[in-house]
Design a protein around this motif. Structure first.
Motif, PDB file in Angstrom:
ATOM      1  N   PRO A   1       0.805  -1.239   0.000  1.00 32.47           N
ATOM      2  CA  PRO A   1       0.000   0.000   0.000  1.00 32.47           C
ATOM      3  C   PRO A   1       0.829   1.277   0.000  1.00 32.47           C
ATOM      4  O   PRO A   1       0.385   2.301  -0.523  1.00 32.47           O
ATOM      5  N   GLU A   2       2.023   1.247   0.579  1.00 30.04           N
ATOM      6  CA  GLU A   2       2.834   2.455   0.656  1.00 30.04           C
ATOM      7  C   GLU A   2       3.617   2.740  -0.623  1.00 30.04           C
ATOM      8  O   GLU A   2       4.229   3.809  -0.764  1.00 30.04           O
ATOM      9  N   VAL A   3       3.599   1.824  -1.576  1.00 31.74           N
ATOM     10  CA  VAL A   3       4.342   2.007  -2.819  1.00 31.74           C
ATOM     11  C   VAL A   3       3.469   2.694  -3.864  1.00 31.74           C
ATOM     12  O   VAL A   3       2.340   2.266  -4.127  1.00 31.74           O
ATOM     13  N   LYS A   4       3.986   3.752  -4.469  1.00 30.01           N
ATOM     14  CA  LYS A   4       3.268   4.497  -5.505  1.00 30.01           C
ATOM     15  C   LYS A   4       3.809   4.096  -6.876  1.00 30.01           C
ATOM     16  O   LYS A   4       4.998   4.256  -7.158  1.00 30.01           O
TER      17      LYS A   4
ATOM     18  N   PRO B   1      -1.919  -4.996  -7.104  1.00 28.86           N
ATOM     19  CA  PRO B   1      -3.261  -4.571  -6.678  1.00 28.86           C
ATOM     20  C   PRO B   1      -3.269  -3.833  -5.341  1.00 28.86           C
ATOM     21  O   PRO B   1      -4.176  -3.034  -5.076  1.00 28.86           O
ATOM     22  N   SER B   2      -2.279  -4.067  -4.517  1.00 30.23           N
ATOM     23  CA  SER B   2      -2.248  -3.427  -3.195  1.00 30.23           C
ATOM     24  C   SER B   2      -1.574  -2.059  -3.221  1.00 30.23           C
ATOM     25  O   SER B   2      -1.690  -1.287  -2.263  1.00 30.23           O
TER      26      SER B   2
ATOM     27  N   LEU C   1      10.908  10.578 -11.774  1.00 33.52           N
ATOM     28  CA  LEU C   1      11.987  11.560 -11.665  1.00 33.52           C
ATOM     29  C   LEU C   1      11.658  12.651 -10.645  1.00 33.52           C
ATOM     30  O   LEU C   1      12.542  13.136  -9.933  1.00 33.52           O
ATOM     31  N   ALA C   2      10.373  13.020 -10.592  1.00 37.82           N
ATOM     32  CA  ALA C   2       9.938  14.081  -9.671  1.00 37.82           C
ATOM     33  C   ALA C   2       9.665  13.563  -8.267  1.00 37.82           C
ATOM     34  O   ALA C   2       9.219  14.326  -7.404  1.00 37.82           O
ATOM     35  N   ARG C   3       9.888  12.269  -8.049  1.00 40.32           N
ATOM     36  CA  ARG C   3       9.687  11.630  -6.743  1.00 40.32           C
ATOM     37  C   ARG C   3       8.228  11.606  -6.311  1.00 40.32           C
ATOM     38  O   ARG C   3       7.916  11.452  -5.126  1.00 40.32           O
ATOM     39  N   ARG C   4       7.318  11.740  -7.283  1.00 39.06           N
ATOM     40  CA  ARG C   4       5.901  11.611  -6.960  1.00 39.06           C
ATOM     41  C   ARG C   4       5.458  10.151  -7.066  1.00 39.06           C
ATOM     42  O   ARG C   4       4.322   9.817  -6.735  1.00 39.06           O
ATOM     43  N   ALA C   5       6.352   9.296  -7.569  1.00 38.25           N
ATOM     44  CA  ALA C   5       6.100   7.859  -7.655  1.00 38.25           C
ATOM     45  C   ALA C   5       7.373   7.127  -7.261  1.00 38.25           C
ATOM     46  O   ALA C   5       8.485   7.666  -7.360  1.00 38.25           O
ATOM     47  N   ASP C   6       7.196   5.893  -6.811  1.00 42.04           N
ATOM     48  CA  ASP C   6       8.341   5.078  -6.398  1.00 42.04           C
ATOM     49  C   ASP C   6       8.849   4.185  -7.523  1.00 42.04           C
ATOM     50  O   ASP C   6      10.022   3.791  -7.520  1.00 42.04           O
ATOM     51  N   VAL C   7       7.988   3.871  -8.465  1.00 41.34           N
ATOM     52  CA  VAL C   7       8.369   2.938  -9.527  1.00 41.34           C
ATOM     53  C   VAL C   7       7.492   3.168 -10.750  1.00 41.34           C
ATOM     54  O   VAL C   7       6.340   3.608 -10.641  1.00 41.34           O
ATOM     55  N   SER C   8       8.042   2.926 -11.912  1.00 43.29           N
ATOM     56  CA  SER C   8       7.241   2.828 -13.133  1.00 43.29           C
ATOM     57  C   SER C   8       7.645   1.531 -13.829  1.00 43.29           C
ATOM     58  O   SER C   8       8.789   1.078 -13.693  1.00 43.29           O
ATOM     59  N   VAL C   9       6.707   0.947 -14.541  1.00 46.54           N
ATOM     60  CA  VAL C   9       6.978  -0.291 -15.272  1.00 46.54           C
ATOM     61  C   VAL C   9       6.957   0.034 -16.755  1.00 46.54           C
ATOM     62  O   VAL C   9       6.009   0.632 -17.260  1.00 46.54           O
TER      63      VAL C   9
END
Length: 258
Positions: free
Chosen positions: A141-144, A162-163, A180-188
């Motif tokens: 849940p804490e991962v964006k 899903p979580s 790059l802007a640190r608004r997300a932790d990962v992109s696929v």
């Protein structure tokens, strides 16, 4: 009975002749222009230079070769991922550049036979690399997780994680920009784009997962109801594959192979 069979035969011939006359292939030959839908934001497949309004990349080399073999000029039509298929169905262009084979798209648009394959990997900030080692590490849940609206990755990340919290953005913004802007932790993204991203942005890194996911064929989108045009493109792809054109073009642009 012979008259009936003869009549049926003549009817089929007439139908075939009408289909050929109405085909996109003959419209392109008559107009002298091949219209290609391209997003310009998928390095190294299609990259748009805003200053000159021109394109370069693997897709551009491929479609220029196609236009050359047709004996026509090529016109690039700007599109984005969420309207890529609509552009085909609305007759805004005759064909697209590379697109992942996707069964939702295939419900309303046709595909050429594949000429390249990719798979998907997670990309993170290099400073966060120690936190993650495999796909399951992101399903919390804490991962964006960032994704671009209308891409195959949008559905993919929702199924993979899903979580997690899903951040879906619209083009022309891209998912990696959120990272790059640190608004997300990962992109696929595909192994194709991931390789170019980590080379361009030193702060990004590919997570060394045990196995890339969703190996996917790459092909061009075409009008679903134009079998004459689809047949022509498929014959062209087969010929160019046999002659080594796709392999040489992939090597030119540094595309990884599965």
């Amino acid at each position: 009975m012979k008259k009936i069979l003869l009549g049926l035969g003549l009817g089929l011939v007439m139908v075939a002749q009408v289909a050929q006359a109405q085909s996109r292939l003959h419209q392109i030959l008559d107009s002298g222009v091949l219209r290609v839908g391209t997003t310009g934001d998928w390095n190294p497949m299609t990259i748009k230079d805003p200053a000159t309004n021109s394109y370069r990349g693997f897709d551009i080399d491929v479609t220029r070769e196609l236009a050359n073999d047709l004996g026509v000029k090529v016109e690039y039509v700007a599109t984005d991922w969420k309207t890529l298929v609509n552009g085909i169905t609305a007759n805004k262009y005759d064909i697209t550049g590379s697109a992942s084979l996707n069964m939702s798209r295939a419900k309303v648009a046709g595909y050429s036979q594949p000429y390249f394959y990719l798979a998907f990997v997670p990309v993170v900030q290099k400073k966060d690399l120690a936190k993650y080692s495999d796909w399951s590490d992101f399903d919390r849940p804490e991962v964006k997780v960032a994704a671009t609206l209308g891409t195959v990755q949008e559905k993919m990340v929702k199924a993979f994680f899903p979580s997690a919290k899903h951040i879906v953005i619209e083009a022309p913004a891209r998912d990696f920009q959120e990272l790059l802007a640190r608004r997300a932790d990962v992109s696929v993204t595909s192994n194709v784009e991931a390789a170019t991203l980590v080379e361009k942005f030193n702060q990004l890194a590919i997570v060394p997962v045990k196995q890339p996911r969703k190996p996917t064929p790459i092909a061009m989108l075409l009008p679903q109801d134009d079998q004459v045009w689809i047949n022509y493109i498929n014959h062209w792809v087969e010929l160019k594959q046999t002659q080594g054109f796709f392999k040489a073009t992939a090597e030119k642009w540094g595309l990884p192979s599965l």
